[in-house]
Design a protein around this motif. Sequence first.
Motif, PDB file in Angstrom:
ATOM      1  N   GLY A  39      -1.428  16.438   8.746  1.00 41.50           N
ATOM      2  CA  GLY A  39      -1.013  16.926   7.438  1.00 41.50           C
ATOM      3  C   GLY A  39      -2.106  17.675   6.706  1.00 41.50           C
ATOM      4  N   ALA A  40      -1.832  17.931   5.429  1.00 47.11           N
ATOM      5  CA  ALA A  40      -2.727  18.768   4.635  1.00 47.11           C
ATOM      6  C   ALA A  40      -4.019  18.046   4.280  1.00 47.11           C
ATOM      7  CB  ALA A  40      -2.015  19.215   3.361  1.00 47.11           C
ATOM      8  N   ASN A  41      -3.982  16.724   4.269  1.00 43.56           N
ATOM      9  CA  ASN A  41      -5.164  15.941   3.918  1.00 43.56           C
ATOM     10  C   ASN A  41      -5.485  14.995   5.065  1.00 43.56           C
ATOM     11  OD1 ASN A  41      -7.237  14.674   2.576  1.00 43.56           O
ATOM     12  ND2 ASN A  41      -6.063  14.280   0.710  1.00 43.56           N
ATOM     13  N   PRO A  42      -5.988  15.543   6.188  1.00 42.87           N
ATOM     14  CA  PRO A  42      -6.169  14.725   7.390  1.00 42.87           C
ATOM     15  C   PRO A  42      -7.133  13.560   7.199  1.00 42.87           C
ATOM     16  CG  PRO A  42      -7.180  16.899   7.654  1.00 42.87           C
ATOM     17  CD  PRO A  42      -6.385  16.945   6.390  1.00 42.87           C
ATOM     18  N   ILE A  43      -8.130  13.728   6.340  1.00 45.68           N
ATOM     19  CA  ILE A  43      -9.098  12.652   6.143  1.00 45.68           C
ATOM     20  C   ILE A  43      -8.403  11.437   5.537  1.00 45.68           C
ATOM     21  CG2 ILE A  43     -11.176  11.980   4.875  1.00 45.68           C
ATOM     22  CD1 ILE A  43     -12.114  14.926   5.221  1.00 45.68           C
ATOM     23  N   GLU A  44      -7.614  11.690   4.505  1.00 45.02           N
ATOM     24  CA  GLU A  44      -6.873  10.594   3.876  1.00 45.02           C
ATOM     25  C   GLU A  44      -5.899   9.956   4.872  1.00 45.02           C
ATOM     26  OE1 GLU A  44      -4.858  10.579  -0.352  1.00 45.02           O
ATOM     27  OE2 GLU A  44      -3.387  11.079   1.161  1.00 45.02           O
ATOM     28  N   ALA A  45      -5.216  10.805   5.643  1.00 43.45           N
ATOM     29  CA  ALA A  45      -4.237  10.287   6.606  1.00 43.45           C
ATOM     30  C   ALA A  45      -4.919   9.398   7.648  1.00 43.45           C
ATOM     31  CB  ALA A  45      -3.510  11.448   7.282  1.00 43.45           C
ATOM     32  N   GLN A 103     -16.591  10.232   1.834  1.00 45.76           N
ATOM     33  CA  GLN A 103     -17.694  10.285   0.872  1.00 45.76           C
ATOM     34  C   GLN A 103     -18.914  11.060   1.394  1.00 45.76           C
ATOM     35  OE1 GLN A 103     -17.621   8.877  -2.288  1.00 45.76           O
ATOM     36  NE2 GLN A 103     -15.455   8.485  -1.930  1.00 45.76           N
ATOM     37  N   TYR A 104     -18.944  11.307   2.665  1.00 46.53           N
ATOM     38  CA  TYR A 104     -20.073  11.959   3.331  1.00 46.53           C
ATOM     39  C   TYR A 104     -21.417  11.360   2.885  1.00 46.53           C
ATOM     40  CZ  TYR A 104     -22.523  15.346   6.111  1.00 46.53           C
ATOM     41  OH  TYR A 104     -23.316  15.920   7.049  1.00 46.53           O
TER      42      TYR A 104
ATOM     43  N   VAL B 133      -4.034  13.840  -9.943  1.00 51.54           N
ATOM     44  CA  VAL B 133      -4.721  12.655 -10.481  1.00 51.54           C
ATOM     45  C   VAL B 133      -5.304  11.814  -9.339  1.00 51.54           C
ATOM     46  CG1 VAL B 133      -2.710  11.111 -10.530  1.00 51.54           C
ATOM     47  CG2 VAL B 133      -4.497  10.855 -12.265  1.00 51.54           C
ATOM     48  N   GLU B 134      -4.797  12.037  -8.110  1.00 54.08           N
ATOM     49  CA  GLU B 134      -5.298  11.299  -6.947  1.00 54.08           C
ATOM     50  C   GLU B 134      -6.565  11.921  -6.353  1.00 54.08           C
ATOM     51  OE1 GLU B 134      -0.771  10.145  -5.470  1.00 54.08           O
ATOM     52  OE2 GLU B 134      -1.900  11.706  -4.472  1.00 54.08           O
ATOM     53  N   ALA B 135      -7.196  12.820  -7.085  1.00 56.44           N
ATOM     54  CA  ALA B 135      -8.480  13.403  -6.683  1.00 56.44           C
ATOM     55  C   ALA B 135      -8.404  14.360  -5.498  1.00 56.44           C
ATOM     56  CB  ALA B 135      -9.537  12.323  -6.434  1.00 56.44           C
ATOM     57  N   TRP B 136      -7.288  15.057  -5.363  1.00 54.27           N
ATOM     58  CA  TRP B 136      -7.265  16.209  -4.452  1.00 54.27           C
ATOM     59  C   TRP B 136      -6.822  17.424  -5.253  1.00 54.27           C
ATOM     60  CZ3 TRP B 136      -2.410  18.327  -4.221  1.00 54.27           C
ATOM     61  CH2 TRP B 136      -1.299  17.492  -4.462  1.00 54.27           C
ATOM     62  N   SER B 137      -7.096  18.600  -4.729  1.00 56.02           N
ATOM     63  CA  SER B 137      -6.760  19.798  -5.496  1.00 56.02           C
ATOM     64  C   SER B 137      -6.372  20.952  -4.581  1.00 56.02           C
ATOM     65  CB  SER B 137      -7.936  20.212  -6.378  1.00 56.02           C
ATOM     66  OG  SER B 137      -9.039  20.593  -5.587  1.00 56.02           O
ATOM     67  N   MET B 138      -5.718  21.932  -5.188  1.00 54.12           N
ATOM     68  CA  MET B 138      -5.303  23.136  -4.469  1.00 54.12           C
ATOM     69  C   MET B 138      -5.530  24.335  -5.383  1.00 54.12           C
ATOM     70  SD  MET B 138      -1.620  22.106  -2.813  1.00 54.12           S
ATOM     71  CE  MET B 138      -1.434  20.782  -1.610  1.00 54.12           C
ATOM     72  N   VAL B 139      -5.393  25.530  -4.804  1.00 53.22           N
ATOM     73  CA  VAL B 139      -5.348  26.763  -5.603  1.00 53.22           C
ATOM     74  C   VAL B 139      -4.036  27.441  -5.239  1.00 53.22           C
ATOM     75  CG1 VAL B 139      -6.411  28.998  -6.039  1.00 53.22           C
ATOM     76  CG2 VAL B 139      -7.856  26.990  -5.645  1.00 53.22           C
ATOM     77  N   GLU B 283     -10.768  21.709   2.610  1.00 54.29           N
ATOM     78  CA  GLU B 283     -12.230  21.636   2.636  1.00 54.29           C
ATOM     79  C   GLU B 283     -12.656  20.244   3.061  1.00 54.29           C
ATOM     80  OE1 GLU B 283     -13.187  24.863  -0.935  1.00 54.29           O
ATOM     81  OE2 GLU B 283     -13.743  22.769  -1.218  1.00 54.29           O
ATOM     82  N   PHE B 284     -13.880  20.140   3.593  1.00 52.81           N
ATOM     83  CA  PHE B 284     -14.362  18.849   4.059  1.00 52.81           C
ATOM     84  C   PHE B 284     -15.086  18.081   2.954  1.00 52.81           C
ATOM     85  CE2 PHE B 284     -17.885  16.398   6.058  1.00 52.81           C
ATOM     86  CZ  PHE B 284     -17.102  15.338   6.472  1.00 52.81           C
ATOM     87  N   LEU B 285     -16.105  18.684   2.380  1.00 51.91           N
ATOM     88  CA  LEU B 285     -16.872  17.971   1.358  1.00 51.91           C
ATOM     89  C   LEU B 285     -16.134  17.995   0.025  1.00 51.91           C
ATOM     90  CD1 LEU B 285     -20.547  19.132   2.012  1.00 51.91           C
ATOM     91  CD2 LEU B 285     -19.504  16.947   2.570  1.00 51.91           C
ATOM     92  N   ARG B 286     -16.218  16.879  -0.695  1.00 55.95           N
ATOM     93  CA  ARG B 286     -15.636  16.847  -2.030  1.00 55.95           C
ATOM     94  C   ARG B 286     -16.425  17.766  -2.949  1.00 55.95           C
ATOM     95  NH1 ARG B 286     -12.340  12.375  -3.609  1.00 55.95           N
ATOM     96  NH2 ARG B 286     -11.870  11.079  -1.819  1.00 55.95           N
ATOM     97  N   ARG B 287     -15.723  18.396  -3.876  1.00 59.68           N
ATOM     98  CA  ARG B 287     -16.415  19.241  -4.841  1.00 59.68           C
ATOM     99  C   ARG B 287     -16.320  18.578  -6.216  1.00 59.68           C
ATOM    100  NH1 ARG B 287     -14.206  24.760  -5.836  1.00 59.68           N
ATOM    101  NH2 ARG B 287     -14.138  25.185  -3.599  1.00 59.68           N
TER     102      ARG B 287
END
Lengths: 206, 312
Positions: A39-45, A103-104, B133-139, B283-287
């Motif tokens: 899915g769109a958020n593979p890390i969470e999945a 969290q890296y 609110v779940e701490a993910w985002s898109m454009v 993206e991999f790293l959180r911003r």
Amino acid sequence: MSGDRRKRTLALGTRSAVHFLCLLPLAVLLVQGGIGDLGANPIEALIRGLGDWALRFLVVALAVTPVRRLAGWPGLASYRRMVGLWAFAYAGLHVSAYVVLDQYFDWTNIGGEILKHKFITAGMLALTLLMPLAATSTRGMIRRLGGVRWRRLHRLVYLAGPLAAVHYVWMVKADIRQPLVYLAIVAGLLACRVALWLHSRSHIRQ
Amino acid sequence: MLIRHQSDLRPSEITSRQSYLSRRQWMAGAGAAFLTAVTAGGGAKASALGTIAKTAYTIDEKQTSLEDVTHYNNFYEYGTDKEQPAKLAPGLLKPRPWTVRISGECKTTASVDVDDLIRTSTLEERVYRHRCVEAWSMVIPWVGVPLAPLLQRFEPTSKAKFVAFETLSDVAQMPGERSSLIYPWPYREGLRIDEAMHPLAFLAVGLYGEALPAQNGAPIRLVVPWKYGFKSIKSIVAIRFVEQVPPTLWNALAPEEYGFYSNVNPTVDHPRWSQAKERRIGEFLRRPTLMFNGYGEQVAGLYAGMDLKKFF
């Protein structure tokens, strides 16, 4: 002699099958991750998938003794350690994925999350309680500790199980029906033990 | 008079130089096709929605893929998994014909047909950040109309202190609404009137140049980019001008977790997780999360003097 051998071969076959079944969810998750099917958020999945299976195997491990006693299958006992160790492996991977992928290695933030957010506190506590159990799961460790002390130590799972389920309940946003099912099963399995214990105690008295 | 027509926003403040120049070029008469090919920022393009005007409301950040925008949705009317809306909504939701009832503290009430609205409006494209609110985002490149001019058509009175929005209530089209023991359906959201009249507040009827997919809240949804995503209510059937703070679904469920304002604020944590950082989908790293989701320059004035830790 040949009967013994057949039994041993059968046991080896069952053990391999159990290992295979326990490994399967991990393999599926890794393949899905590899081909971009998470899915769109593979890390969470991935983190959620590993957590789900950690909890499921923990429930299965907790179910072994009641089922063995109630159904009268003494042979089941040897699978308890196997499934318990798999539960620990999934829990460890679940937390590793959180630390590395989510969290890296942001240790400051991780520390804050553990202290501030009670669902993470509960989850980390559950994993911490499982650590000594995994470390003392070998035959050598059982011998060194002695049966009584070993059994007493391994009662920690009666805390780790509910904590893992509560971790899930507290994580969910609003619809807590599914996590409550897990919590109910864990509670039921612990109640089973209390019932069995009371039962055996009354028998000893007689 | 409560209604604000103007904000301090100057287009040059939020437009990248590139898209600004592209627009100049377009106005100078360069071919629209040339521009679409050369830059993502300028010109106008045609689609099933008709002509869509590019606007100054855009950002220089990589847009989230259409696949992710349309397959990772919180739309509990179709279940709590983010993959479920894409599977269920297109087959169940009937986005046409669709009317939005506008009523309450205003001089004229009306039922607005969505197709009429699309036909009679100049549709704009706006590329906004979307912070859940779940701490993910898109454009997301939305297509739609600004909310304020539409609301003003119905002449809200001085009693109109808030605007309440309501999603369709129909278990046949939205099976998730059956779990009425947990959620007080239908989905409801609300804004203060000055928030609703802010130029950034937007009603989307499309994204990526096409009509809004069912799972994204077809046929018409709110977009308030400086607030957490759940404020941007989907599949709207009613808009009411009201005097009191309107009840909203998430706030009713867990008031300590989801405030009425729910402005994006990295310094106020959700009780169960930090809001300081976010994962941009893809993206991999959180911003780091930006105050008001990066729209502080435009909207901070709305909350001047308010304790945002209290009114979260």
